[in-house]
Scaffold this motif. Structure first.
Motif, PDB file in Angstrom:
ATOM      1  N   LEU A 101      19.990  28.678  17.267  1.00 18.26           N
ATOM      2  CA  LEU A 101      20.388  28.241  18.614  1.00 18.26           C
ATOM      3  C   LEU A 101      21.558  29.052  19.163  1.00 18.26           C
ATOM      4  O   LEU A 101      21.797  29.067  20.375  1.00 18.26           O
ATOM      5  N   SER A 150      21.810  32.098  19.587  1.00 23.88           N
ATOM      6  CA  SER A 150      21.363  33.148  20.511  1.00 23.88           C
ATOM      7  C   SER A 150      20.703  32.573  21.762  1.00 23.88           C
ATOM      8  O   SER A 150      20.235  33.323  22.611  1.00 23.88           O
ATOM      9  N   SER A 151      20.691  31.250  21.884  1.00 23.37           N
ATOM     10  CA  SER A 151      20.089  30.638  23.080  1.00 23.37           C
ATOM     11  C   SER A 151      21.102  30.440  24.205  1.00 23.37           C
ATOM     12  O   SER A 151      20.733  30.009  25.294  1.00 23.37           O
ATOM     13  N   ILE A 152      22.367  30.731  23.938  1.00 25.93           N
ATOM     14  CA  ILE A 152      23.376  30.666  25.001  1.00 25.93           C
ATOM     15  C   ILE A 152      24.072  32.007  25.110  1.00 25.93           C
ATOM     16  O   ILE A 152      24.124  32.774  24.161  1.00 25.93           O
TER      17      ILE A 152
END
Lengths: 267, 267, 267
Positions: A190, A192-194
């Motif tokens: 997660l 790399s999801s922001i």
């Protein structure tokens, strides 16, 4: 001599006790998140980029973080000016070559900073490190298009040639000064999801460099702390928004003894 | 031929599979939120505004988003330069004329971009679209002071005159190329309680334009997806802060089949 | 004549009813958070810093907020230009001298704005106010290194000499015009764990100044509202991330009657 896991716990404790000032010249996208990450970890962030104040400001700092994520020529000039002053004062410089390899401006700016200042650690994703090493990369923007595994040999060569420790972050992190090769297996998908988790990792290496004079140890322990906070945050997140918030909470709350226990650092 | 609801689901699926690079030259207020919105939706955002790199960067992009929310002359020059390159490459350009009508600088900048580049979709609130159409507007800042209903005729005329599809967002969204007139009835009032939801809508039209060559279809399906995520997020939000976080989670989690079922798009 | 607690409730009600436009020329770190704080409180924020539009934009505004957190010379020029126009129009100007005392650029910029425009309220932490008063300060960055208690006498002297009300925020807030001395005891320690709460306080003083012509009353009631929202948000926060989100929710939800009841303002 402490183990690297013990060193991680010591660094985190010292960071929270001494609250070192970290001077950031960074990109517009992540300024707020970076400041909040540094505050949550225990550091005292300042952002200042004017050419006529950066030398004065870096004089108060325990580390200087240079990030070229939304660069223009005048910002690069300010980074070099701050970096030269930091070099003369012995303030560690952490460089984040955001998007190196994607455009000539970025690749050249990163190389110029490496040439004109004494960088303590350069932290990038695999594509950015490959670009700095002059190797083939698949990058088209600021997200990694290559794997840490693909970049390992080039990272070791780059660190040796430059005399600058290199940290590559990804599913597994790699830290090397050309001789030591350390891997960190904390972290969560997660992250790399922001936007700005890479930039935040660089800033946290800066914070740890403000309390640990060994750049390889500072980088490895910083990335273990950062990744472990990501694991804690992901445990009950519903997506990138709730992850982002829990991540700041986890950076703030993580006890040093849990870091010592759960840091997955191998040499 | 698929229905527009089926097209919405296809676009979202393709977006998440192909992760198109979206190049943004946008304002300082929303850079972080825009990047997180694009990441949550499945796109790969990059922000780059230096005149000496925008042409290179837009060469990697599947869409270019131009937003004049905190403009200065040099930023407008960079937008035009990037836009001309995008035009020559066939990369769709999405324009957000933030605050057009409030100051001459903003109105003129938006008109200059429309004149010098081939814009694919212009997305604004009712006041901004009225200003671009040369009609009376009550705007005093960057929030809408006019209703979508008041602006419909002018939007159709503007789209026809410019040959550029126009999207107006508000309680009901309107998309028109001068011939087709599509309305989208997704969305929630809490979306206007946080900054940058309009700018984010423009960016998401950019992302959908990266996977759907029809600008009207791309805009309408993007706004249905965006508005439906807003509805999901509002369901258990306690205010604008918790809404903002749940919105990112909803953009990330919304299944294409729910979008197909709950998209309220009418022609 | 209403009590100051009653005035606080009236100001909040009027703010939400009239949604005054607040023009901000502020720093890159906090632009998004400041806009969200103003929206949550009920105001309509606009950010605009171009020299060739600030005079036009401030003409629509009910208050102008000037914040030097990431200043450069051209931004200071724009602030002075906007400030002169605001002065001529009678629009209240709220100044946030971020980092005054840390570098000469910052101290001089704040002094220049105070000299060339008619500032309504200057809001800083204790170190910044001491620096403006020409007194000794321990500041090394943008966080306070001195206490409100240490700065009280200097604040009274500074307000008298300049003829400008001064607000110092900290564990206890102090507002003085040189004659009246008001203290506000709302707030929570978590407010200093995220970036931009000081800048947000300045912006909220701007919003209250848009509905209350008495700068001392506007500043004191604004800080009570802001601090009370911080208390509400901290009640069930797990750290700085969740606090930040709950803070926006609390600013949005706080009923005027609770503000009247729980505002801790003493003269």
């Amino acid at each position: 001599m402490p183990t690297i896991q013990q060193q991680a716990a010591r660094n985190l404790t010292k960071l929270r006790e001494t609250r070192p000032l970290i001077h950031n010249i960074t990109n517009f996208v992540v300024m707020n998140f970076t400041a909040n990450i540094l505050l949550a970890a225990g550091a005292s962030p300042v952002m200042a980029h004017a050419e006529n104040e950066v030398e004065e400001m870096v004089g108060f700092a325990r580390a200087l973080v240079l990030n070229i994520g939304t660069l223009t020529d005048d910002w690069v000039d300010a980074m070099v000016k701050a970096g030269k002053k930091a070099t003369s004062l012995g303030v560690p410089i952490i460089l984040d070559p955001v998007g190196a390899g994607a455009t000539a401006l970025r690749t050249n700016a990163a190389k110029r900073i490496l040439a004109e200042t004494k960088v303590s650690v350069v932290r990038g994703n695999a594509s950015e490190i490959l670009a700095l090493a002059g190797a083939q990369t698949n990058t088209k923007g600021v997200d990694a298009a290559d794997s840490v595994g693909q970049a390992t040999d080039q990272a070791i060569r780059l660190a040796t040639e430059l005399g600058v420790p290199v940290a590559i972050t990804g599913p597994q992190d790699l830290i090397t000064d050309g001789k030591r090769v350390i891997r960190v297996n904390n972290g969560h998908a997660l992250m790399s999801s922001i936007t700005g988790t890479g930039c935040g990792a660089t800033a946290i290496i800066g914070a740890f460099s403000g309390v640990d004079p060994d750049p390889v140890s500072a980088a490895a322990t910083a990335l273990a702390y950062y990744g472990l906070a990501g694991q804690r945050a992901a445990a009950d997140a519903n997506g990138p928004g709730s992850f982002m918030i829990r991540f700041l909470d986890a950076l703030y709350n993580l006890p040093p003894e849990e870091l010592e226990r759960d840091a997955r650092i191998s040499e």
